[in-house]
Design a protein around this motif. Structure first.
Motif, PDB file in Angstrom:
ATOM      1  N   ASN A  45       0.859  -1.186   0.000  1.00  0.00           N
ATOM      2  CA  ASN A  45       0.000   0.000   0.000  1.00  0.00           C
ATOM      3  C   ASN A  45       0.897   1.239   0.000  1.00  0.00           C
ATOM      4  OD1 ASN A  45      -1.669   2.166   0.676  1.00  0.00           O
ATOM      5  ND2 ASN A  45      -2.974   0.934   2.015  1.00  0.00           N
ATOM      6  N   LYS A  46       0.798   2.042  -1.030  1.00  0.00           N
ATOM      7  CA  LYS A  46       1.704   3.189  -1.172  1.00  0.00           C
ATOM      8  C   LYS A  46       1.507   4.231  -0.074  1.00  0.00           C
ATOM      9  CE  LYS A  46      -1.361   5.338  -4.600  1.00  0.00           C
ATOM     10  NZ  LYS A  46      -1.958   6.324  -3.689  1.00  0.00           N
ATOM     11  N   ASP A  47       0.386   4.167   0.629  1.00  0.00           N
ATOM     12  CA  ASP A  47       0.105   5.137   1.681  1.00  0.00           C
ATOM     13  C   ASP A  47       0.650   4.705   3.046  1.00  0.00           C
ATOM     14  OD1 ASP A  47      -1.292   6.815  -0.086  1.00  0.00           O
ATOM     15  OD2 ASP A  47      -3.124   5.630   0.169  1.00  0.00           O
ATOM     16  N   LYS A  48       1.224   3.495   3.109  1.00  0.00           N
ATOM     17  CA  LYS A  48       1.748   2.998   4.374  1.00  0.00           C
ATOM     18  C   LYS A  48       3.164   2.478   4.174  1.00  0.00           C
ATOM     19  CE  LYS A  48      -2.742   1.734   6.313  1.00  0.00           C
ATOM     20  NZ  LYS A  48      -3.527   0.715   7.055  1.00  0.00           N
ATOM     21  N   PRO A  49       4.107   2.910   4.993  1.00  0.00           N
ATOM     22  CA  PRO A  49       5.475   2.393   4.842  1.00  0.00           C
ATOM     23  C   PRO A  49       5.533   0.901   5.111  1.00  0.00           C
ATOM     24  CG  PRO A  49       5.255   3.669   6.862  1.00  0.00           C
ATOM     25  CD  PRO A  49       3.987   3.877   6.093  1.00  0.00           C
ATOM     26  N   MET A  50       6.372   0.232   4.368  1.00  0.00           N
ATOM     27  CA  MET A  50       6.482  -1.222   4.467  1.00  0.00           C
ATOM     28  C   MET A  50       7.126  -1.631   5.792  1.00  0.00           C
ATOM     29  SD  MET A  50       5.834  -4.001   2.788  1.00  0.00           S
ATOM     30  CE  MET A  50       6.310  -5.725   2.629  1.00  0.00           C
ATOM     31  N   ILE A  51       6.553  -2.646   6.424  1.00  0.00           N
ATOM     32  CA  ILE A  51       7.145  -3.265   7.610  1.00  0.00           C
ATOM     33  C   ILE A  51       7.333  -4.744   7.292  1.00  0.00           C
ATOM     34  CG2 ILE A  51       6.916  -3.782  10.062  1.00  0.00           C
ATOM     35  CD1 ILE A  51       5.092  -1.372  10.352  1.00  0.00           C
ATOM     36  N   ALA A  52       8.583  -5.170   7.166  1.00  0.00           N
ATOM     37  CA  ALA A  52       8.876  -6.566   6.817  1.00  0.00           C
ATOM     38  C   ALA A  52       9.167  -7.350   8.093  1.00  0.00           C
ATOM     39  CB  ALA A  52      10.061  -6.627   5.861  1.00  0.00           C
ATOM     40  N   LEU A  53       8.245  -8.241   8.431  1.00  0.00           N
ATOM     41  CA  LEU A  53       8.426  -9.120   9.591  1.00  0.00           C
ATOM     42  C   LEU A  53       8.803 -10.523   9.128  1.00  0.00           C
ATOM     43  CD1 LEU A  53       5.248  -8.067  11.648  1.00  0.00           C
ATOM     44  CD2 LEU A  53       7.568  -7.138  11.784  1.00  0.00           C
ATOM     45  N   SER A  54       9.449 -10.580   7.980  1.00  0.00           N
ATOM     46  CA  SER A  54       9.675 -11.864   7.317  1.00  0.00           C
ATOM     47  C   SER A  54      11.127 -12.311   7.287  1.00  0.00           C
ATOM     48  CB  SER A  54       9.173 -11.781   5.868  1.00  0.00           C
ATOM     49  OG  SER A  54       9.817 -10.706   5.183  1.00  0.00           O
ATOM     50  N   ILE A  55      12.062 -11.416   7.569  1.00  0.00           N
ATOM     51  CA  ILE A  55      13.478 -11.709   7.319  1.00  0.00           C
ATOM     52  C   ILE A  55      14.171 -12.119   8.612  1.00  0.00           C
ATOM     53  CG2 ILE A  55      15.636 -10.828   6.362  1.00  0.00           C
ATOM     54  CD1 ILE A  55      13.944  -8.692   4.905  1.00  0.00           C
ATOM     55  N   GLY A 112      12.077 -18.605  23.051  1.00  0.00           N
ATOM     56  CA  GLY A 112      13.429 -18.223  22.680  1.00  0.00           C
ATOM     57  C   GLY A 112      13.510 -17.922  21.201  1.00  0.00           C
ATOM     58  N   ALA A 113      14.735 -17.797  20.702  1.00  0.00           N
ATOM     59  CA  ALA A 113      15.027 -17.471  19.299  1.00  0.00           C
ATOM     60  C   ALA A 113      14.423 -16.115  18.933  1.00  0.00           C
ATOM     61  CB  ALA A 113      14.559 -18.583  18.365  1.00  0.00           C
ATOM     62  N   MET A 114      14.021 -15.950  17.659  1.00  0.00           N
ATOM     63  CA  MET A 114      13.604 -14.630  17.172  1.00  0.00           C
ATOM     64  C   MET A 114      12.256 -14.658  16.473  1.00  0.00           C
ATOM     65  SD  MET A 114      17.207 -13.354  15.432  1.00  0.00           S
ATOM     66  CE  MET A 114      16.672 -14.067  13.873  1.00  0.00           C
ATOM     67  N   TYR A 115      11.467 -15.695  16.721  1.00  0.00           N
ATOM     68  CA  TYR A 115      10.290 -15.915  15.892  1.00  0.00           C
ATOM     69  C   TYR A 115       9.054 -16.205  16.734  1.00  0.00           C
ATOM     70  CZ  TYR A 115      14.313 -16.857  12.934  1.00  0.00           C
ATOM     71  OH  TYR A 115      15.531 -16.778  12.302  1.00  0.00           O
ATOM     72  N   LEU A 116       7.910 -15.924  16.101  1.00  0.00           N
ATOM     73  CA  LEU A 116       6.621 -16.233  16.703  1.00  0.00           C
ATOM     74  C   LEU A 116       5.707 -16.721  15.588  1.00  0.00           C
ATOM     75  CD1 LEU A 116       4.717 -14.127  19.324  1.00  0.00           C
ATOM     76  CD2 LEU A 116       3.528 -14.816  17.235  1.00  0.00           C
ATOM     77  N   MET A 117       5.060 -17.839  15.818  1.00  0.00           N
ATOM     78  CA  MET A 117       4.139 -18.404  14.826  1.00  0.00           C
ATOM     79  C   MET A 117       2.701 -18.058  15.190  1.00  0.00           C
ATOM     80  SD  MET A 117       5.497 -20.319  12.263  1.00  0.00           S
ATOM     81  CE  MET A 117       4.749 -21.922  11.971  1.00  0.00           C
ATOM     82  N   VAL A 118       1.919 -17.734  14.154  1.00  0.00           N
ATOM     83  CA  VAL A 118       0.529 -17.340  14.347  1.00  0.00           C
ATOM     84  C   VAL A 118      -0.360 -18.226  13.481  1.00  0.00           C
ATOM     85  CG1 VAL A 118      -1.140 -15.456  14.221  1.00  0.00           C
ATOM     86  CG2 VAL A 118       1.272 -14.965  14.739  1.00  0.00           C
ATOM     87  N   ILE A 136       6.298 -14.548  12.289  1.00  0.00           N
ATOM     88  CA  ILE A 136       6.705 -13.168  12.521  1.00  0.00           C
ATOM     89  C   ILE A 136       8.108 -13.159  13.107  1.00  0.00           C
ATOM     90  CG2 ILE A 136       6.321 -11.154  14.020  1.00  0.00           C
ATOM     91  CD1 ILE A 136       3.340 -11.573  13.682  1.00  0.00           C
ATOM     92  N   VAL A 137       8.989 -12.331  12.545  1.00  0.00           N
ATOM     93  CA  VAL A 137      10.322 -12.109  13.107  1.00  0.00           C
ATOM     94  C   VAL A 137      10.219 -10.934  14.072  1.00  0.00           C
ATOM     95  CG1 VAL A 137      12.730 -11.563  12.601  1.00  0.00           C
ATOM     96  CG2 VAL A 137      11.417 -12.984  11.022  1.00  0.00           C
ATOM     97  N   VAL A 138      10.684 -11.120  15.316  1.00  0.00           N
ATOM     98  CA  VAL A 138      10.444 -10.125  16.366  1.00  0.00           C
ATOM     99  C   VAL A 138      11.640  -9.208  16.601  1.00  0.00           C
ATOM    100  CG1 VAL A 138       8.731 -11.573  17.512  1.00  0.00           C
ATOM    101  CG2 VAL A 138      11.143 -11.747  18.184  1.00  0.00           C
TER     102      VAL A 138
END
Length: 477
Positions: free
Chosen positions: A91-101, A393-399, A441-443
C-alpha cells in the motif's frame, strides 16, 4: 572423403608404425607403414605389425548442449519458491514493515557488541590471518570453541570442532557425512527449509515429523518414530526452533534421545539459537544429556552475536561409545576440504569474541526479543481468527490462521499476500515451512514498528473476518 564410424576400439600399438603420413594414433593410413590399406570394406582401419584393426575414432559433438547438473536441478528452496511467486504490491500510503526476514541486523536496532567489533579490528591489524587456514580451521580457534561449549557431561577438544562458513555449511557437512543417496532423514515440521534444500539435492529423502502447536511445538514422538526405517540415517532436532521459537525441556529431549537410541539413529542437533532463550526457560545441549546417542551439533556466531554476514559456524562432534569412530571424523575432514573453510579473519577474532563479549550484551538481546514477543503475542491474541503461540526463545513467533473465518482467502499465502497489499506488512506464510494456515513473525524490529505492525494486522483481520455461521452469500452484507 572417408566416412568414419563412431564406434570405438582401443588399439594397442606395437612396432614401428611411423612411416608415411600419420592420422590415427601415429599409425600409417597410406599403407607404407605396414601391410594393409587405410580403408577396408568401406571402413577405416589401421595396420599394426601387418594386421588390420578397426580404428578408434573419437566422436565429436555436433552442437553446443550444456545442461545443469542433476544436483542443480534438484536444488529447491521452498521459501524462495513461495515468496518469488507472491504478488507483493505494498500500500503506497503505508510504509512497508517486513516481519519476514530472519536477519537481526536489517533494521539497525540490534548492533553487535563493541567487544566483538574490537576483536575483528585486532585480528585485521595483526595481519596474521590474511592467508589460508586449514580446511577445518585454525587449531587455536577450534580450541576456543571447544572451551566455550565444553561441559563435564559433554567434554570437547579442538579435534572435536570443525569451523565452517556459517551454520549452514555445518549442517551441509553433517548431512553429507551421514547420508547416501536413497537414505532418508527426519526433519521437523514446521522446520528450517535448508534441511530439505540440501538433502533433496543429494538424492536423500526427507520425512517430516510433526510438531504440536497446542503443546508449545513439542515433537509428536509417536509420529516421529513411525517414520523411521532401515534407510533412516539422521534425525534432525532444532532447538530452539526456527520458525517456532520453541525451547524443548530436558525431559522432552530425553524422550527424543530414547527414540533415537532404540533405532540406532544419530542426531544432527541444530543449536544455532542455543543461547537465545528467554528467562525462565532452560535449553541444555542435546549432547549434555546423551550417554548413548552420537550427536553432530551445529552452531555459529550468526544469531547470538548478531553477525550473520560474518559466516562463522562450527560443527561439534559428540561421539558416544565410539560409534562415529575415526571414519566419520575423517569423512568430515575430507568434506571440509571441498572449500577452504570459514573466513580466516573471523577465525582470528573468535577466541576474543567468545571470551570477551560481556554477559550484559546477551542479556540485553534476550530481554529485547522477549519484550517484543510479548507485545506481539498479547496484541494478536485478542484478534478474532488468529492464534499466536508464545515463543520461549530465538527470534520468531508463529501465528495460526483460522481460515474458516477468512473466506476471502484461499490459504496462508493468499492471506499474507493481501496483508502486504492492504497494510504493507509482510509476514512469511508458513507454507514455506510446509505448515499451512500459519504465518511467521520475526520479532527483531523496533518496538514501535512491532506495535504498528500488530495494529495493522488487527485492522486487516477485522475487515476480513467472518463469523463461522456466515457463508459465501453473506460476505457482502
Amino acid at each position: 572423403m572417408l566416412r568414419m564410424e563412431s564406434k570405438s576400439y582401443l588399439v594397442q600399438m606395437k612396432g614401428n608404425g611411423h612411416h608415411g603420413k600419420t592420422g590415427v594414433s601415429g599409425t600409417s593410413l597410406n599403407g607404407t607403414g605396414g601391410a594393409g590399406k587405410g580403408v577396408h570394406d568401406g571402413k577405416l582401419h589401421v595396420s599394426v605389425n601387418g594386421s588390420l584393426y578397426p580404428a578408434k575414432v573419437k566422436s565429436r559433438r555436433q552442437r553446443w548442449e550444456v545442461k545443469p547438473s542433476e544436483m542443480a536441478n534438484n536444488t529447491f528452496n521452498p521459501i524462495r519458491a513461495i515468496v518469488d511467486g507472491m504478488k507483493l504490491t505494498p500500500n503506497k500510503d503505508k510504509p512497508m514493515i517486513a516481519l519476514s526476514i530472519g536477519d537481526p541486523t536489517v533494521f539497525g536496532n540490534m548492533p553487535t557488541d563493541g567487544a566483538v567489533l574490537q576483536a575483528m579490528k585486532d585480528a585485521i591489524d595483526s595481519q596474521k590471518y590474511n592467508g589460508y587456514a586449514p580446511s577445518v580451521g585454525y587449531r587455536e580457534s577450534r580450541q576456543a570453541v571447544a572451551n566455550f561449549y565444553s561441559c563435564p557431561e559433554a567434554p570437547l577438544e579442538a579435534e572435536d570442532v570443525i569451523l565452517t562458513s556459517g551454520c549452514s555449511q555445518a549442517i551441509d557437512l553433517a548431512i553429507s557425512v551421514l547420508c547416501n543417496p536413497g537414505d532418508n532423514i527426519l526433519v521437523p515440521c514446521p522446520g528450517f527449509s535448508l534441511y530439505k534444500t540440501l538433502a533433496v539435492s543429494m538424492g536423500i529423502e526427507v520425512k517430516l515429523y510433526n510438531l504440536l502447536p497446542e503443546k508449545s511445538w513439542e515433537v509428536d514422538l509417536h509420529h516421529m518414530e513411525s517414520l523411521i526405517d532401515e534407510r533412516t540415517s539422521c534425525l534432525i532436532v532444532t532447538n530452539p526452533s526456527n520458525p517456532c521459537g520453541s525451547v524443548f525441556s530436558k525431559e522432552h529431549l530425553q524422550k527424543i534421545l530414547k527414540v533415537a537410541f532404540r533405532h540406532c539413529v544419530p542426531i544432527l542437533a541444530d543449536e544455532i539459537y542455543t543461547d537465545m532463550v528467554f528467562p525462565g526457560f532452560h535449553c541444555p545441549s542435546m549432547a549434555s544429556i546423551s550417554s548413548d546417542v552420537p550427536i553432530l551439533s551445529c552452531g555459529g556466531l550468526a544469531k547470538c552475536w548478531l553477525v550473520p554476514g560474518w559466516r562463522m559456524g562450527w560443527l561439534l562432534i559428540h561421539d558416544r561409545n565410539d560409534i562415529f569412530g575415526s571414519e566419520i571424523r575423517q569423512g568430515l575432514v575430507k568434506l571440509s576440504q571441498r572449500i577452504l573453510g570459514a573466513c580466516t579473519i573471523v577465525q582470528g577474532a573468535l577466541e576474543s569474541i567468545l571470551n570477551n563479549t560481556p554477559q550484559s550484551f546477551y542479556n540485553s538481546t534476550i530481554s529485547f526479543l522477549k519484550s517484543n514477543s510479548e507485545i506481539c503475542f498479547k496484541a494478536l491474541s485478542s484478534v478474532p481468527g488468529l492464534n499466536p503461540v508464545m515463543p520461549s526463545g530465538a527470534m520468531y513467533l508463529m501465528v495460526g490462521i483460522d481460515m474458516d473465518h477468512f473466506p476471502d482467502f484461499k490459504n496462508d499465502v493468499d492471506f499474507t499476500e493481501w496483508l502486504v497489499t492492504e497494510q504493507s506488512v509482510f509476514c512469511l506464510p508458513a507454507s514455506a515451512f510446509e505448515y499451512p494456515n500459519f504465518f511467521r513473525i520475526v520479532v527483531t524490529v523496533t518496538e514501535e514498528m512491532m506495535v504498528e505492525a500488530c495494529g495493522r494486522i488487527r485492522e486487516f483481520c477485522q475487515h476480513h473476518y467472518r463469523p463461522s455461521s456466515c457463508n459465501s452469500n453473506d460476505l457482502d452484507q
